[in-house]
Design an enzyme around this catalytic site. Structure first.
Site, short mmCIF file in Angstrom:
data_model
loop_
_atom_site.label_atom_id
_atom_site.label_comp_id
_atom_site.label_asym_id
_atom_site.label_seq_id
_atom_site.Cartn_x
_atom_site.Cartn_y
_atom_site.Cartn_z
N PHE A 76 0.84 -1.19 0.00
CA PHE A 76 0.00 0.00 0.00
C PHE A 76 0.88 1.25 0.00
O PHE A 76 1.80 1.37 0.81
CB PHE A 76 -0.91 0.03 1.23
N ALA A 77 0.57 2.19 -0.91
CA ALA A 77 1.29 3.47 -0.97
C ALA A 77 0.25 4.58 -0.97
O ALA A 77 -0.27 4.96 -2.02
CB ALA A 77 2.16 3.55 -2.21
N VAL A 78 -0.08 5.05 0.22
CA VAL A 78 -1.12 6.06 0.40
C VAL A 78 -0.49 7.33 0.96
O VAL A 78 0.40 7.28 1.81
CB VAL A 78 -2.23 5.54 1.33
N TYR A 81 3.37 7.99 1.49
CA TYR A 81 4.08 6.74 1.21
C TYR A 81 4.32 6.51 -0.28
O TYR A 81 5.05 5.59 -0.65
CB TYR A 81 3.33 5.56 1.83
N ASP A 166 5.25 -4.10 3.59
CA ASP A 166 5.19 -2.65 3.70
C ASP A 166 5.87 -2.02 2.50
O ASP A 166 6.85 -2.57 1.97
CB ASP A 166 5.87 -2.18 4.98
N GLU A 258 -1.47 -5.27 13.31
CA GLU A 258 -0.41 -6.16 13.77
C GLU A 258 -0.83 -6.91 15.04
O GLU A 258 -0.50 -8.09 15.23
CB GLU A 258 0.87 -5.37 14.03
N ASP A 281 15.30 -4.17 11.59
CA ASP A 281 15.41 -2.74 11.86
C ASP A 281 16.88 -2.38 11.97
O ASP A 281 17.56 -2.84 12.90
CB ASP A 281 14.67 -2.40 13.16
#
Length: 306
Positions: A76-78, A81, A166, A258, A281
């Site tokens: 998803f690229a909203v 993003y 992501d 999550e 991370d």
């Protein structure tokens, strides 16, 4: 929520195991090589945990090719993003199941802002318009519902396996068919570090995402999960229903979808776990991480969540 520690537990499962063999829906039998003795390579319910040095990619590739399977990736690229699309697609084209057919399903509220993206010959990109939500928490909450709806209407006819990633990540090393199985989850990178935070807690015991005290195995990140289309459909449908019920009751889980993912995976344990190598991370450090396959892209020293 009780979290299983990974450090120093390898001896519990590697003793007497020179080759672990199990059945999956990808292939009838697969030989894995537990060359790692510094990490846990098998869960208490006998699901493999994939680390560098625990699999033979040549064997797995040969078996996967016989299936002639197609894998899908949902992302998803909203709003802001959209800026991550180019970096994500470039690295995913290079490293995600390289040489095997992959359908990328990109959901965005700004399809007109997406320039031409050069895809690998075996890959296809599908841009799907999606409505924006005013709060990122609402965007996060709606992801499960959107995925389950599209599985039912489209994806089940186009792909055999489906993974949710992501968009604000960069793939740094090959992610191959060792990730393929019926229900796959990725262990959160904070779980193998001494400075980890307790994400297992739930502020609302009556929430659909609540995990009873003393229960729980691992904590899984929602940034990378998937499996066979039927299993992902059941997962996303259940999580969507839980999110909807919590919303109706005025409850918001601390880690949104999550939290619901972790509750589902406690009740329906994954058939394969990916080690934190698969979503690491970079602000953390651990001697057990030999390869960083995918990392989130941080901006302004803060993690942007979606």
């Amino acid at each position: 929520m009780r979290i299983t520690k990974l450090h120093g537990l390898a001896v519990l499962v590697t003793a007497g195991i020179t080759g672990a063999i199990w059945k999956t829906d990808l292939y009838e039998t697969s030989l894995m090589f537990p060359w790692r003795r510094d990490v846990l390579v098998l869960t208490p319910w006998l699901a493999p945990i994939v680390w560098e040095g625990t699999f033979n990619r040549d064997i797995l590739n040969a078996q996967y090719l016989q299936k002639k399977a197609v894998t899908g990736v949902v992302t998803f690229a909203v709003e802001k993003y959209v800026q991550f699309i180019e970096g994500f697609m470039s690295s995913a084209n290079t490293y995600f199941l390289a040489g095997h057919p992959v359908n990328f399903y990109l959901f965005t509220d700004n399809p007109e802002k997406i320039s031409h993206i050069q895809m690998a010959p075996e890959n296809h990109l599908f841009i799907i318009p999606v409505q924006n939500d005013p709060r990122w928490q609402d965007i996060s909450r709606s992801r499960m519902d959107i995925i389950s709806c599209y599985i039912q209407s489209q994806f089940q006819h186009e792909v055999d396996y489906l993974y949710s990633l992501d968009i604000n990540v960069q793939l740094l090393a090959h992610i191959g068919v060792e990730i393929i199985d019926a229900l796959v989850a990725t262990i959160s990178s904070w779980q193998v570090t001494p400075q980890h935070e307790n994400k297992g807690s739930e502020a609302h015991p009556e929430a659909q995402s609540a995990i009873p005290e003393g229960q729980g195995d691992f904590y899984y990140t929602a940034s990378f999960y998937g499996g066979s289309v039927p299993e992902v459909y059941k997962l996303t449908r259940a999580c969507s229903a839980g999110l909807r019920e919590d919303t109706e009751n005025g409850i918001e889980a601390p880690w949104h979808h999550e939290s619901h993912l972790n509750r589902y995976l406690l009740q329906h344990r994954p058939t394969r776990l990916l080690s934190p190598e698969y979503y690491w991370d970079p602000r953390l450090s651990s001697s057990t991480i030999q390869v960083k396959r995918m990392c989130p892209v941080h901006q302004h020293s803060q993690r942007q969540r979606m």
